[in-house]
Design an enzyme around this catalytic site. Structure first.
Site, mmCIF file in Angstrom:
data_model
loop_
_atom_site.group_PDB
_atom_site.id
_atom_site.type_symbol
_atom_site.label_atom_id
_atom_site.label_comp_id
_atom_site.label_asym_id
_atom_site.label_seq_id
_atom_site.Cartn_x
_atom_site.Cartn_y
_atom_site.Cartn_z
ATOM 1 N N ILE A 80 0.806 -1.221 0.000
ATOM 2 C CA ILE A 80 0.000 0.000 0.000
ATOM 3 C C ILE A 80 0.839 1.271 0.000
ATOM 4 C CG2 ILE A 80 -1.993 -1.068 1.088
ATOM 5 C CD1 ILE A 80 -1.018 0.045 3.775
ATOM 6 N N GLU A 82 5.054 2.935 -0.925
ATOM 7 C CA GLU A 82 6.434 2.716 -1.338
ATOM 8 C C GLU A 82 7.135 4.060 -1.339
ATOM 9 O OE1 GLU A 82 6.663 0.840 -5.096
ATOM 10 O OE2 GLU A 82 8.683 0.044 -4.786
ATOM 11 N N GLY A 83 8.163 4.202 -0.529
ATOM 12 C CA GLY A 83 8.872 5.464 -0.426
ATOM 13 C C GLY A 83 10.363 5.292 -0.578
ATOM 14 N N THR A 84 11.078 6.347 -0.198
ATOM 15 C CA THR A 84 12.530 6.361 -0.347
ATOM 16 C C THR A 84 13.209 5.414 0.634
ATOM 17 O OG1 THR A 84 12.365 8.691 -0.973
ATOM 18 C CG2 THR A 84 14.558 7.871 -0.416
ATOM 19 N N SER A 86 11.401 2.984 2.738
ATOM 20 C CA SER A 86 10.647 1.830 3.206
ATOM 21 C C SER A 86 9.542 1.443 2.232
ATOM 22 C CB SER A 86 10.025 2.125 4.575
ATOM 23 O OG SER A 86 9.127 3.218 4.468
ATOM 24 N N VAL A 88 5.515 -0.331 2.567
ATOM 25 C CA VAL A 88 4.474 -0.606 3.546
ATOM 26 C C VAL A 88 3.460 -1.580 2.954
ATOM 27 C CG1 VAL A 88 2.723 0.383 5.064
ATOM 28 C CG2 VAL A 88 4.771 1.707 4.506
ATOM 29 N N LYS A 132 5.593 -1.982 8.015
ATOM 30 C CA LYS A 132 6.568 -1.121 7.352
ATOM 31 C C LYS A 132 7.924 -1.819 7.311
ATOM 32 C CE LYS A 132 8.575 3.537 7.528
ATOM 33 N NZ LYS A 132 8.505 4.857 8.177
ATOM 34 N N ASP A 219 8.941 16.064 7.698
ATOM 35 C CA ASP A 219 8.498 15.618 6.371
ATOM 36 C C ASP A 219 6.973 15.649 6.269
ATOM 37 O OD1 ASP A 219 9.042 14.835 3.784
ATOM 38 O OD2 ASP A 219 9.171 12.710 4.249
#
Length: 460
Positions: A80, A82-84, A86, A88, A132, A219
């Site tokens: 659900i 997707e980041g720099t 991690s 999730v 996460k 952030d």
């Protein structure tokens, strides 16, 4: 698999990061750069169990194979986020009934409004969490810092609490509540001023809780505030870049008394090299001074002026600026509003709005010098009202009459000025924002809601 659950409830304190793994290493600047807000928004989804791509299914299988035992405790359903730093996943908690679950906001709401007979029936429903997976490229200190801050904030209003965390070899996962939400891009253009009030009431409730503990989120952006417009409820997530106020502080002129700061400016190298009557200055050919280092963590387009100018004593006000950018996005109907390639471009974007004079003054406030020879930038910039009218196609045209702002929109813009105040010392705090007339009207609209009454009482 490191065990982090006690007999009665889950404990995050038992997540251990060995001392020999915690190194005081300097990370590359790119590791402090959160993902592009436009790309990230498209990578944060809230889909049903059936909507799963083949590549995502393969990713889940790889994750279960690499993290031994995770599938015994949780049934992974979908990816659900997707980041720099991690990825999730949505998952069903297979051991939910074995532990106390004070974190489950939905369950508390169900118990409040349902009869005992229906409560027993509801307890059989599946309970979802967000897992996460923190990338192994993150430093151990960064991971430890995030988990520690999440643990300290676990009883905070509108903040996503940490349920538990596990470690297997070099892989660490944090287990968090799963919150139903919608993609920011699906609703921000359709929000009325009343909807905007509700959104920021929830966001400032979260920031008040975080800032009360002297923690900077660093952030704040739409993808890190999971909002459900139907319930008018949101939660602040992703504390991967967060830090305690005062971390690695060095003296900055912005904290000095005004008379002492003026004296320093008058006797500075910059003031002595200024040519009379000319707005440009010369600089030493061989500058022996060391470069200024400051925390620049965050997302492009949401960084406050003091972050771009490298203030060395940044505080919680940087989160309020980021909230102001979200409000500007809603009022202008443009996302992302700022889209700079680097800090220099970001400063120039602010210059085009606030003007060269304001940027010079703010730079001097932090002991820096700002100069630009781009002729299209004016000294005084433009008002936020004019920017919003231009973005929404309401500027004066020869063929049509100019459309004026309504009273509620004007009130929102005046509140926006308090958030996007370039001087951090004058910027409104989360506590004061919840008392501002623009936000308190959201409470007035929800007089019958017990939760809203509790929130008002908490502020008195």
């Amino acid at each position: 698999m490191a065990k982090a659950r006690a007999q009665s409830h889950r404990q995050a304190e038992q997540v251990l990061v060995h001392e020999d793994d915690v190194k005081d290493e300097e990370e590359a600047q790119t590791l402090d750069e959160s993902g592009d807000p436009l790309e990230e928004s498209g990578r944060t989804v809230d889909s049903s169990d059936e909507e799963i791509e083949e590549s995502v299914a393969e990713d889940i299988i790889r994750f279960e194979d690499s993290f031994v035992g995770i599938d015994k405790r949780y049934r992974l359903i979908n990816r659900i986020g997707e980041g720099t730093f991690s990825t999730v996943y949505k998952a069903e908690d297979l051991e939910y009934d074995r532990f106390e679950n004070n974190w489950d906001l939905d369950e508390r709401e169900n118990k409040k409004w349902t009869s005992p007979q229906h409560r027993r029936r509801a307890s059989k429903r599946p309970h979802y969490v967000a897992i996460k997976k923190i990338y192994v490229t993150s430093s151990p200190m960064r991971i430890f810092n995030e988990l520690e801050l999440l643990h300290d904030l676990k009883y905070s209003d509108a903040v996503c609490p940490l349920i538990t965390a596990f470690r297997h070899l070099d892989q660490v996962v944090a287990v968090l509540p799963y919150f139903q939400h919608r993609d920011f891009r699906d609703y921000y253009r359709d929000m009325t001023i009343a909807d905007v009030r509700l959104y920021f009431r929830s966001l400032f409730t979260a920031l008040r809780s975080v800032h009360a503990q002297k923690i900077l989120h660093r952030d704040v952006k739409p993808t890190n505030f999971l909002y459900n417009p139907e319930q008018a409820r949101g939660v602040l997530v992703d504390f991967g870049l967060a830090e305690r106020q005062g971390t690695d502080w060095h003296n900055c002129p912005c904290t000095l008394p005004a008379n002492e700061r003026r004296s320093r400016i008058t006797n500075s190298v910059w003031a002595q090299t200024m040519q009379p009557g000319v707005q440009t200055s010369s600089y030493p050919k061989n500058d022996v001074r060391s470069s200024r280092r400051a925390n620049r963590a965050g997302t492009r387009g949401f960084r406050a002026p003091e972050v771009l100018i490298k203030c060395t004593q940044q505080n919680t006000s940087i989160d309020m600026w980021a909230a102001g950018v979200i409000l500007l996005t809603m009022l202008s109907r443009r996302f992302p509003f700022f889209h700079s390639a680097d800090d220099i471009d970001a400063l120039l974007e602010l210059t085009s709005i606030f003007g060269k004079k304001k940027m010079r003054d703010i730079s001097l406030l932090h002991g820096q010098v700002f100069e630009t020879n781009i002729p299209s930038y004016s000294d005084n910039g433009h008002s936020l009202e004019k920017i919003i009218l231009w973005c929404t196609g309401r500027t004066k045209d020869e063929k049509q009459k100019k459309i004026e702002m309504g009273d509620e929109e004007k009130e929102a813009v005046q509140f926006l000025y308090r958030l996007m105040e370039c001087d951090p010392a004058k910027r409104i705090t989360a506590e004061d924002a919840l008392r501002h007339p623009f936000i308190t009207k959201a409470f007035e609209d929800s007089e019958g809601d017990d939760d809203m009454v509790d929130l008002i009482g908490a502020e008195e």
